[in-house]
Design a protein around this motif. Sequence first.
Motif, PDB file in Angstrom:
ATOM      1  N   TRP A   1      50.520 -35.663  33.918  1.00 43.70           N
ATOM      2  CA  TRP A   1      51.617 -36.309  33.170  1.00 43.70           C
ATOM      3  C   TRP A   1      52.507 -36.412  34.222  1.00 43.70           C
ATOM      4  O   TRP A   1      52.756 -35.677  35.257  1.00 43.70           O
ATOM      5  CB  TRP A   1      52.080 -35.051  32.119  1.00 43.70           C
ATOM      6  CG  TRP A   1      53.647 -35.271  31.837  1.00 43.70           C
ATOM      7  CD1 TRP A   1      53.967 -36.123  31.133  1.00 43.70           C
ATOM      8  CD2 TRP A   1      54.435 -34.211  32.290  1.00 43.70           C
ATOM      9  NE1 TRP A   1      55.580 -35.943  30.935  1.00 43.70           N
ATOM     10  CE2 TRP A   1      55.778 -34.626  31.525  1.00 43.70           C
ATOM     11  CE3 TRP A   1      54.590 -33.052  33.040  1.00 43.70           C
ATOM     12  CZ2 TRP A   1      56.802 -34.084  31.837  1.00 43.70           C
ATOM     13  CZ3 TRP A   1      55.855 -32.477  33.177  1.00 43.70           C
ATOM     14  CH2 TRP A   1      56.910 -32.899  32.400  1.00 43.70           C
ATOM     15  N   SER A   2      53.360 -37.492  33.963  1.00 42.37           N
ATOM     16  CA  SER A   2      54.376 -37.860  35.038  1.00 42.37           C
ATOM     17  C   SER A   2      53.824 -37.956  36.251  1.00 42.37           C
ATOM     18  O   SER A   2      54.513 -37.635  37.370  1.00 42.37           O
ATOM     19  CB  SER A   2      55.544 -36.909  34.906  1.00 42.37           C
ATOM     20  OG  SER A   2      56.874 -37.385  35.598  1.00 42.37           O
ATOM     21  N   GLY A   3      52.648 -38.398  36.486  1.00 44.05           N
ATOM     22  CA  GLY A   3      52.128 -38.776  37.813  1.00 44.05           C
ATOM     23  C   GLY A   3      51.605 -37.439  38.525  1.00 44.05           C
ATOM     24  O   GLY A   3      51.152 -37.450  39.844  1.00 44.05           O
ATOM     25  N   ARG A   4      51.516 -36.412  38.020  1.00 45.60           N
ATOM     26  CA  ARG A   4      51.306 -35.064  38.459  1.00 45.60           C
ATOM     27  C   ARG A   4      49.896 -34.418  37.738  1.00 45.60           C
ATOM     28  O   ARG A   4      50.011 -34.668  36.410  1.00 45.60           O
ATOM     29  CB  ARG A   4      52.240 -34.250  38.725  1.00 45.60           C
ATOM     30  CG  ARG A   4      53.334 -34.605  39.409  1.00 45.60           C
ATOM     31  CD  ARG A   4      54.760 -33.663  39.370  1.00 45.60           C
ATOM     32  NE  ARG A   4      54.349 -32.587  40.008  1.00 45.60           N
ATOM     33  CZ  ARG A   4      55.197 -31.590  40.281  1.00 45.60           C
ATOM     34  NH1 ARG A   4      56.260 -31.615  39.511  1.00 45.60           N
ATOM     35  NH2 ARG A   4      55.079 -30.470  40.794  1.00 45.60           N
ATOM     36  N   ARG A   5      49.064 -33.619  38.417  1.00 48.72           N
ATOM     37  CA  ARG A   5      47.891 -32.717  37.790  1.00 48.72           C
ATOM     38  C   ARG A   5      48.593 -31.550  37.271  1.00 48.72           C
ATOM     39  O   ARG A   5      49.029 -30.916  38.372  1.00 48.72           O
ATOM     40  CB  ARG A   5      46.754 -32.875  38.648  1.00 48.72           C
ATOM     41  CG  ARG A   5      46.201 -34.227  39.112  1.00 48.72           C
ATOM     42  CD  ARG A   5      45.168 -34.049  39.761  1.00 48.72           C
ATOM     43  NE  ARG A   5      44.488 -35.238  40.136  1.00 48.72           N
ATOM     44  CZ  ARG A   5      43.415 -35.525  40.955  1.00 48.72           C
ATOM     45  NH1 ARG A   5      42.915 -34.477  41.335  1.00 48.72           N
ATOM     46  NH2 ARG A   5      42.940 -36.857  41.066  1.00 48.72           N
ATOM     47  N   TRP A   6      48.363 -30.956  36.323  1.00 44.48           N
ATOM     48  CA  TRP A   6      48.654 -29.766  35.792  1.00 44.48           C
ATOM     49  C   TRP A   6      47.329 -28.853  35.271  1.00 44.48           C
ATOM     50  O   TRP A   6      46.730 -29.553  34.459  1.00 44.48           O
ATOM     51  CB  TRP A   6      49.788 -29.842  34.773  1.00 44.48           C
ATOM     52  CG  TRP A   6      50.962 -30.516  35.174  1.00 44.48           C
ATOM     53  CD1 TRP A   6      51.084 -31.939  35.344  1.00 44.48           C
ATOM     54  CD2 TRP A   6      52.018 -30.111  35.513  1.00 44.48           C
ATOM     55  NE1 TRP A   6      52.402 -32.159  35.518  1.00 44.48           N
ATOM     56  CE2 TRP A   6      52.940 -31.058  36.034  1.00 44.48           C
ATOM     57  CE3 TRP A   6      52.741 -28.700  35.848  1.00 44.48           C
ATOM     58  CZ2 TRP A   6      54.318 -30.670  36.430  1.00 44.48           C
ATOM     59  CZ3 TRP A   6      53.708 -28.426  36.350  1.00 44.48           C
ATOM     60  CH2 TRP A   6      54.635 -29.447  36.567  1.00 44.48           C
ATOM     61  N   ARG A   7      47.380 -27.640  35.513  1.00 46.39           N
ATOM     62  CA  ARG A   7      46.527 -26.701  34.756  1.00 46.39           C
ATOM     63  C   ARG A   7      46.979 -25.951  33.928  1.00 46.39           C
ATOM     64  O   ARG A   7      47.959 -25.403  34.205  1.00 46.39           O
ATOM     65  CB  ARG A   7      45.706 -25.982  35.783  1.00 46.39           C
ATOM     66  CG  ARG A   7      44.947 -26.659  36.757  1.00 46.39           C
ATOM     67  CD  ARG A   7      43.692 -26.051  37.300  1.00 46.39           C
ATOM     68  NE  ARG A   7      42.581 -26.742  38.059  1.00 46.39           N
ATOM     69  CZ  ARG A   7      41.711 -27.483  37.648  1.00 46.39           C
ATOM     70  NH1 ARG A   7      41.462 -27.545  36.280  1.00 46.39           N
ATOM     71  NH2 ARG A   7      41.052 -28.340  38.471  1.00 46.39           N
ATOM     72  N   VAL A   8      46.301 -25.618  32.710  1.00 44.00           N
ATOM     73  CA  VAL A   8      46.924 -24.776  31.694  1.00 44.00           C
ATOM     74  C   VAL A   8      46.666 -23.362  32.355  1.00 44.00           C
ATOM     75  O   VAL A   8      45.525 -22.911  32.697  1.00 44.00           O
ATOM     76  CB  VAL A   8      46.125 -24.758  30.469  1.00 44.00           C
ATOM     77  CG1 VAL A   8      46.767 -23.764  29.557  1.00 44.00           C
ATOM     78  CG2 VAL A   8      46.638 -26.061  29.852  1.00 44.00           C
ATOM     79  N   THR A   9      47.826 -22.576  32.416  1.00 43.51           N
ATOM     80  CA  THR A   9      47.588 -21.241  33.380  1.00 43.51           C
ATOM     81  C   THR A   9      47.951 -20.000  32.360  1.00 43.51           C
ATOM     82  O   THR A   9      48.242 -19.132  32.719  1.00 43.51           O
ATOM     83  CB  THR A   9      48.289 -21.081  34.546  1.00 43.51           C
ATOM     84  OG1 THR A   9      49.633 -21.600  34.095  1.00 43.51           O
ATOM     85  CG2 THR A   9      47.882 -21.956  35.560  1.00 43.51           C
ATOM     86  N   ASP A  10      47.904 -20.188  31.083  1.00 46.13           N
ATOM     87  CA  ASP A  10      47.984 -18.947  29.989  1.00 46.13           C
ATOM     88  C   ASP A  10      47.210 -19.499  28.772  1.00 46.13           C
ATOM     89  O   ASP A  10      46.267 -20.399  28.913  1.00 46.13           O
ATOM     90  CB  ASP A  10      49.536 -18.695  29.507  1.00 46.13           C
ATOM     91  CG  ASP A  10      49.802 -19.684  28.672  1.00 46.13           C
ATOM     92  OD1 ASP A  10      49.303 -20.851  28.503  1.00 46.13           O
ATOM     93  OD2 ASP A  10      51.011 -19.505  28.343  1.00 46.13           O
ATOM     94  N   THR A  11      47.274 -18.679  27.546  1.00 45.75           N
ATOM     95  CA  THR A  11      46.422 -18.925  26.546  1.00 45.75           C
ATOM     96  C   THR A  11      47.267 -20.029  25.438  1.00 45.75           C
ATOM     97  O   THR A  11      48.421 -19.675  25.197  1.00 45.75           O
ATOM     98  CB  THR A  11      46.154 -17.633  25.721  1.00 45.75           C
ATOM     99  OG1 THR A  11      45.658 -16.798  26.679  1.00 45.75           O
ATOM    100  CG2 THR A  11      45.499 -18.166  24.479  1.00 45.75           C
ATOM    101  N   PRO A  12      47.001 -21.260  25.457  1.00 45.58           N
ATOM    102  CA  PRO A  12      47.800 -22.236  24.549  1.00 45.58           C
ATOM    103  C   PRO A  12      47.933 -21.725  23.019  1.00 45.58           C
ATOM    104  O   PRO A  12      47.139 -20.930  22.388  1.00 45.58           O
ATOM    105  CB  PRO A  12      46.731 -23.474  24.432  1.00 45.58           C
ATOM    106  CG  PRO A  12      46.083 -23.439  25.892  1.00 45.58           C
ATOM    107  CD  PRO A  12      45.542 -21.809  25.991  1.00 45.58           C
ATOM    108  N   THR A  13      48.946 -22.000  22.556  1.00 42.97           N
ATOM    109  CA  THR A  13      49.208 -21.589  21.273  1.00 42.97           C
ATOM    110  C   THR A  13      49.651 -22.978  20.425  1.00 42.97           C
ATOM    111  O   THR A  13      50.141 -23.806  20.760  1.00 42.97           O
ATOM    112  CB  THR A  13      50.691 -20.985  21.340  1.00 42.97           C
ATOM    113  OG1 THR A  13      50.308 -19.783  22.051  1.00 42.97           O
ATOM    114  CG2 THR A  13      51.452 -20.608  19.852  1.00 42.97           C
ATOM    115  N   ARG A  14      48.913 -22.888  19.102  1.00 49.91           N
ATOM    116  CA  ARG A  14      48.877 -24.129  18.310  1.00 49.91           C
ATOM    117  C   ARG A  14      50.221 -23.909  17.854  1.00 49.91           C
ATOM    118  O   ARG A  14      50.834 -22.940  17.377  1.00 49.91           O
ATOM    119  CB  ARG A  14      47.762 -24.189  17.014  1.00 49.91           C
ATOM    120  CG  ARG A  14      46.542 -24.188  17.670  1.00 49.91           C
ATOM    121  CD  ARG A  14      45.597 -24.250  16.277  1.00 49.91           C
ATOM    122  NE  ARG A  14      45.777 -23.267  15.371  1.00 49.91           N
ATOM    123  CZ  ARG A  14      45.878 -23.320  14.143  1.00 49.91           C
ATOM    124  NH1 ARG A  14      45.854 -24.886  13.459  1.00 49.91           N
ATOM    125  NH2 ARG A  14      46.267 -22.630  13.306  1.00 49.91           N
TER     126      ARG A  14
END
Length: 87
Positions: free
Chosen positions: A22-35
């Motif tokens: 996103w926005s030209g950068r790579r990001w990793r999810v670093t917690d438990t995603p919430t719907r």
Amino acid sequence: MVIIDTAATVWWTAGVPVRLVWSGRRWRVTDTPTRLTVTRAELPTAITHAPERTVGWRFQATAEDGETLVVDIVPEGGGWGVARTWT
């Protein structure tokens, strides 16, 4: 809170987001995603487990340089967009 409206490419594992570009950068999810869900308001109140519809996801994301944000992603066209971020 910052309001954002940009497209994101999202990778999924077992039905939850695990990373994004996103926005030209790579990001990793670093917690438990919430719907993020909604329930139809016109349903009878006697329904104790009303069906919910997923309208997005909220999670913490960390960039390669260590910057960390809380991100809300929502469906946008045929993909996903970043709706909000918090630092």
